[in-house]
Scaffold this motif. Sequence first.
Motif, PDB file in Angstrom:
ATOM      1  N   PHE A  16       0.839  -1.195   0.000  1.00  0.00           N
ATOM      2  CA  PHE A  16       0.000   0.000   0.000  1.00  0.00           C
ATOM      3  C   PHE A  16       0.881   1.254   0.000  1.00  0.00           C
ATOM      4  CE2 PHE A  16      -3.145   2.882   2.141  1.00  0.00           C
ATOM      5  CZ  PHE A  16      -4.104   2.833   1.148  1.00  0.00           C
ATOM      6  N   ALA A  17       1.914   1.276   0.855  1.00  0.00           N
ATOM      7  CA  ALA A  17       2.846   2.410   0.888  1.00  0.00           C
ATOM      8  C   ALA A  17       3.561   2.552  -0.455  1.00  0.00           C
ATOM      9  CB  ALA A  17       3.857   2.229   2.018  1.00  0.00           C
ATOM     10  N   PHE A  18       3.942   1.421  -1.047  1.00  0.00           N
ATOM     11  CA  PHE A  18       4.605   1.400  -2.349  1.00  0.00           C
ATOM     12  C   PHE A  18       3.681   2.019  -3.397  1.00  0.00           C
ATOM     13  CE2 PHE A  18       7.290  -1.808  -5.082  1.00  0.00           C
ATOM     14  CZ  PHE A  18       7.617  -0.796  -5.969  1.00  0.00           C
ATOM     15  N   GLN A  19       2.449   1.558  -3.445  1.00  0.00           N
ATOM     16  CA  GLN A  19       1.497   2.040  -4.451  1.00  0.00           C
ATOM     17  C   GLN A  19       1.194   3.522  -4.276  1.00  0.00           C
ATOM     18  OE1 GLN A  19       0.424   0.300  -7.038  1.00  0.00           O
ATOM     19  NE2 GLN A  19      -0.850   1.922  -7.843  1.00  0.00           N
ATOM     20  N   LEU A  20       1.047   3.968  -3.036  1.00  0.00           N
ATOM     21  CA  LEU A  20       0.718   5.370  -2.772  1.00  0.00           C
ATOM     22  C   LEU A  20       1.937   6.286  -2.816  1.00  0.00           C
ATOM     23  CD1 LEU A  20      -1.906   5.052   0.102  1.00  0.00           C
ATOM     24  CD2 LEU A  20      -2.298   5.479  -2.335  1.00  0.00           C
ATOM     25  N   LYS A  21       3.122   5.694  -2.981  1.00  0.00           N
ATOM     26  CA  LYS A  21       4.375   6.450  -2.971  1.00  0.00           C
ATOM     27  C   LYS A  21       4.509   7.243  -1.671  1.00  0.00           C
ATOM     28  CE  LYS A  21       4.461   6.803  -7.983  1.00  0.00           C
ATOM     29  NZ  LYS A  21       4.676   7.665  -9.125  1.00  0.00           N
ATOM     30  N   ASP A  22       4.168   6.595  -0.565  1.00  0.00           N
ATOM     31  CA  ASP A  22       4.147   7.220   0.753  1.00  0.00           C
ATOM     32  C   ASP A  22       5.439   6.870   1.504  1.00  0.00           C
ATOM     33  OD1 ASP A  22       3.690   7.965   3.398  1.00  0.00           O
ATOM     34  OD2 ASP A  22       1.575   7.367   3.346  1.00  0.00           O
ATOM     35  N   MET A  23       6.412   7.766   1.420  1.00  0.00           N
ATOM     36  CA  MET A  23       7.713   7.506   2.028  1.00  0.00           C
ATOM     37  C   MET A  23       7.626   7.439   3.551  1.00  0.00           C
ATOM     38  SD  MET A  23      10.695   6.681   1.209  1.00  0.00           S
ATOM     39  CE  MET A  23      12.056   6.283   2.275  1.00  0.00           C
ATOM     40  N   GLU A  24       6.794   8.257   4.142  1.00  0.00           N
ATOM     41  CA  GLU A  24       6.638   8.233   5.603  1.00  0.00           C
ATOM     42  C   GLU A  24       6.115   6.872   6.064  1.00  0.00           C
ATOM     43  OE1 GLU A  24       4.035  10.547   8.994  1.00  0.00           O
ATOM     44  OE2 GLU A  24       4.709  11.690   7.228  1.00  0.00           O
ATOM     45  N   ALA A  25       5.118   6.344   5.368  1.00  0.00           N
ATOM     46  CA  ALA A  25       4.596   5.021   5.705  1.00  0.00           C
ATOM     47  C   ALA A  25       5.645   3.949   5.448  1.00  0.00           C
ATOM     48  CB  ALA A  25       3.329   4.731   4.899  1.00  0.00           C
ATOM     49  N   MET A  26       6.399   4.064   4.346  1.00  0.00           N
ATOM     50  CA  MET A  26       7.433   3.090   4.034  1.00  0.00           C
ATOM     51  C   MET A  26       8.474   3.053   5.149  1.00  0.00           C
ATOM     52  SD  MET A  26       8.450   0.762   1.884  1.00  0.00           S
ATOM     53  CE  MET A  26       7.613   1.025   0.315  1.00  0.00           C
ATOM     54  N   GLU A  27       8.918   4.197   5.605  1.00  0.00           N
ATOM     55  CA  GLU A  27       9.913   4.249   6.680  1.00  0.00           C
ATOM     56  C   GLU A  27       9.383   3.605   7.956  1.00  0.00           C
ATOM     57  OE1 GLU A  27      11.657   8.072   7.356  1.00  0.00           O
ATOM     58  OE2 GLU A  27      12.349   8.233   5.290  1.00  0.00           O
ATOM     59  N   ALA A  28       8.101   3.807   8.240  1.00  0.00           N
ATOM     60  CA  ALA A  28       7.510   3.253   9.466  1.00  0.00           C
ATOM     61  C   ALA A  28       7.389   1.731   9.414  1.00  0.00           C
ATOM     62  CB  ALA A  28       6.141   3.881   9.707  1.00  0.00           C
ATOM     63  N   LEU A  29       7.374   1.163   8.226  1.00  0.00           N
ATOM     64  CA  LEU A  29       7.206  -0.287   8.062  1.00  0.00           C
ATOM     65  C   LEU A  29       8.494  -1.072   8.268  1.00  0.00           C
ATOM     66  CD1 LEU A  29       4.945  -0.147   4.928  1.00  0.00           C
ATOM     67  CD2 LEU A  29       4.272  -0.996   7.174  1.00  0.00           C
ATOM     68  N   VAL A  52      18.823   1.437   2.407  1.00  0.00           N
ATOM     69  CA  VAL A  52      17.513   0.899   2.034  1.00  0.00           C
ATOM     70  C   VAL A  52      16.490   2.020   1.899  1.00  0.00           C
ATOM     71  CG1 VAL A  52      15.611  -0.581   2.801  1.00  0.00           C
ATOM     72  CG2 VAL A  52      17.975  -1.399   2.957  1.00  0.00           C
ATOM     73  N   MET A  53      16.455   2.949   2.849  1.00  0.00           N
ATOM     74  CA  MET A  53      15.483   4.042   2.779  1.00  0.00           C
ATOM     75  C   MET A  53      15.786   4.982   1.606  1.00  0.00           C
ATOM     76  SD  MET A  53      13.149   3.445   4.963  1.00  0.00           S
ATOM     77  CE  MET A  53      13.407   1.715   4.659  1.00  0.00           C
ATOM     78  N   GLN A  54      17.074   5.199   1.306  1.00  0.00           N
ATOM     79  CA  GLN A  54      17.426   6.020   0.147  1.00  0.00           C
ATOM     80  C   GLN A  54      16.941   5.359  -1.142  1.00  0.00           C
ATOM     81  OE1 GLN A  54      21.652   6.741   0.347  1.00  0.00           O
ATOM     82  NE2 GLN A  54      21.465   7.958   2.220  1.00  0.00           N
ATOM     83  N   SER A  55      17.030   4.035  -1.207  1.00  0.00           N
ATOM     84  CA  SER A  55      16.559   3.337  -2.408  1.00  0.00           C
ATOM     85  C   SER A  55      15.055   3.497  -2.568  1.00  0.00           C
ATOM     86  CB  SER A  55      16.955   1.859  -2.371  1.00  0.00           C
ATOM     87  OG  SER A  55      16.168   1.113  -1.465  1.00  0.00           O
ATOM     88  N   TRP A  56      14.322   3.376  -1.457  1.00  0.00           N
ATOM     89  CA  TRP A  56      12.869   3.534  -1.548  1.00  0.00           C
ATOM     90  C   TRP A  56      12.482   4.965  -1.900  1.00  0.00           C
ATOM     91  CZ3 TRP A  56       9.930  -0.116  -2.810  1.00  0.00           C
ATOM     92  CH2 TRP A  56      10.228  -1.422  -2.436  1.00  0.00           C
ATOM     93  N   ALA A  57      13.223   5.940  -1.390  1.00  0.00           N
ATOM     94  CA  ALA A  57      12.945   7.331  -1.748  1.00  0.00           C
ATOM     95  C   ALA A  57      13.135   7.523  -3.254  1.00  0.00           C
ATOM     96  CB  ALA A  57      13.846   8.272  -0.952  1.00  0.00           C
ATOM     97  N   ALA A  58      14.199   6.939  -3.811  1.00  0.00           N
ATOM     98  CA  ALA A  58      14.445   7.060  -5.252  1.00  0.00           C
ATOM     99  C   ALA A  58      13.327   6.398  -6.060  1.00  0.00           C
ATOM    100  CB  ALA A  58      15.800   6.442  -5.608  1.00  0.00           C
ATOM    101  N   ILE A  59      12.886   5.225  -5.620  1.00  0.00           N
ATOM    102  CA  ILE A  59      11.824   4.509  -6.332  1.00  0.00           C
ATOM    103  C   ILE A  59      10.496   5.245  -6.220  1.00  0.00           C
ATOM    104  CG2 ILE A  59      10.397   2.408  -6.276  1.00  0.00           C
ATOM    105  CD1 ILE A  59      13.054   0.912  -5.543  1.00  0.00           C
ATOM    106  N   LEU A  60      10.140   5.665  -5.032  1.00  0.00           N
ATOM    107  CA  LEU A  60       8.839   6.303  -4.823  1.00  0.00           C
ATOM    108  C   LEU A  60       8.772   7.691  -5.458  1.00  0.00           C
ATOM    109  CD1 LEU A  60       8.052   5.219  -1.150  1.00  0.00           C
ATOM    110  CD2 LEU A  60       7.444   4.084  -3.286  1.00  0.00           C
ATOM    111  N   ASN A  61       9.906   8.365  -5.580  1.00  0.00           N
ATOM    112  CA  ASN A  61       9.929   9.697  -6.194  1.00  0.00           C
ATOM    113  C   ASN A  61      10.124   9.657  -7.698  1.00  0.00           C
ATOM    114  OD1 ASN A  61       9.506  11.254  -3.845  1.00  0.00           O
ATOM    115  ND2 ASN A  61      11.634  10.916  -3.240  1.00  0.00           N
ATOM    116  N   ASN A  62      10.304   8.482  -8.272  1.00  0.00           N
ATOM    117  CA  ASN A  62      10.501   8.338  -9.701  1.00  0.00           C
ATOM    118  C   ASN A  62       9.165   8.565 -10.418  1.00  0.00           C
ATOM    119  OD1 ASN A  62      10.852   7.481 -12.340  1.00  0.00           O
ATOM    120  ND2 ASN A  62      12.011   5.657 -11.789  1.00  0.00           N
TER     121      ASN A  62
END
Length: 134
Positions: A16-29, A52-62
């Motif tokens: 859900f965090a991935f789909q919504l591009k929600d970095m705050e939720a991703m970090e909390a998980l 790991v968090m930098q990678s998710w930020a790059a993916i979610l902000n793409n």
Amino acid sequence: MQEHAEILFANEAFYFAFQLKDMEAMEALWAQRVPVACTHPGWPSLSGRDQVMQSWAAILNNPDNQGVAMRGAKARRYGETAFVTCYEMIGESLLAATNVFVLEDGGWKLVHHHAGPCNMPPADLPEEEESRLQ
């Protein structure tokens, strides 16, 4: 089983965090107190929360991020550790994924995500279990 429902819920929250591009939720998980790692398709393996968090930020902000649909999730628990195997659809690409969780502060937190190409989908992958979050 209730314990598997909680693990599957944590897995759904990840997608859900991935789909919504929600970095705050991703970090909390992701776990805070134990080492974490991640292997994205085509990337080298990443270790440590910062990488790991930098990678998710790059993916979610793409802006070309097509979103993800997850289906066929199956959970297995071993004490305070669990893993979920599932399939991801990103555009027309099918990936097999494994998400590893640990109990931390009473909740299931990710410690590892690994996804890679799957050229032969399983015959028993039920369409109705697809979870496309929009």
